[in-house]
Design a protein around this motif. Structure first.
Motif, mmCIF file in Angstrom:
data_model
loop_
_atom_site.group_PDB
_atom_site.id
_atom_site.type_symbol
_atom_site.label_atom_id
_atom_site.label_comp_id
_atom_site.label_asym_id
_atom_site.label_seq_id
_atom_site.Cartn_x
_atom_site.Cartn_y
_atom_site.Cartn_z
ATOM 1 N N UNK A 1 -27.855 -14.638 -22.505
ATOM 2 C CA UNK A 1 -28.282 -14.418 -23.892
ATOM 3 C C UNK A 1 -29.467 -13.464 -23.946
ATOM 4 N N UNK A 2 -30.437 -13.680 -23.063
ATOM 5 C CA UNK A 2 -31.627 -12.809 -23.038
ATOM 6 C C UNK A 2 -31.235 -11.383 -22.681
ATOM 7 N N UNK A 3 -30.370 -11.213 -21.700
ATOM 8 C CA UNK A 3 -29.969 -9.856 -21.308
ATOM 9 C C UNK A 3 -29.176 -9.163 -22.416
ATOM 10 N N UNK A 4 -28.300 -9.904 -23.107
ATOM 11 C CA UNK A 4 -27.536 -9.322 -24.218
ATOM 12 C C UNK A 4 -28.481 -8.910 -25.351
ATOM 13 N N UNK A 5 -29.448 -9.774 -25.676
ATOM 14 C CA UNK A 5 -30.391 -9.451 -26.754
ATOM 15 C C UNK A 5 -31.260 -8.242 -26.388
ATOM 16 N N UNK A 6 -31.692 -8.163 -25.136
ATOM 17 C CA UNK A 6 -32.482 -7.004 -24.720
ATOM 18 C C UNK A 6 -31.660 -5.727 -24.785
#
Length: 103
Positions: free
Chosen positions: A85-90
């Motif tokens: 989730x964090x990588x997709x949002x970044x």
């Protein structure tokens, strides 16, 4: 039981009552005078606000521009896990930043 009500901005409230027949506001007891007071909300009619312009569509959201702000929205499913989730949002924030630079 009869009560006297003080109306703040009486001219504006009365003109709104003549045109619309209903005024939203707040009715309260004034702390200084102790009188019952009505204060009408100063609202714009519906449709007066300019709609937001979409700067770019993203895989899981969008970036929009209003007259005063940029609005970034991203919605990613929790089942992917927090690291994903964090990588997709970044990644999506990076795409939104690039769209702003290109604008």
């Amino acid at each position: 039981m009869k009560k006297k009500v003080t109306i703040e901005n009486e001219a504006g409230v009365m003109s709104a009552l003549k045109n619309v027949k209903r005024v939203e506001g707040v009715l309260y007891v004034d702390k200084v005078t102790g009188q019952l007071t009505f204060k009408g909300y100063n609202r714009l009619p519906k449709g007066m606000r300019t709609p937001d312009r979409v700067v770019c569509h993203l895989e899981h959201g969008w970036l929009k521009e209003s007259p005063r702000r940029y609005k970034f929205y991203s919605s990613v499913k929790k089942v992917l896990g927090s690291v994903t989730v964090v990588s997709v949002m970044q990644r999506e924030l990076g795409c939104a930043e690039m769209a702003l630079y290109e604008q």
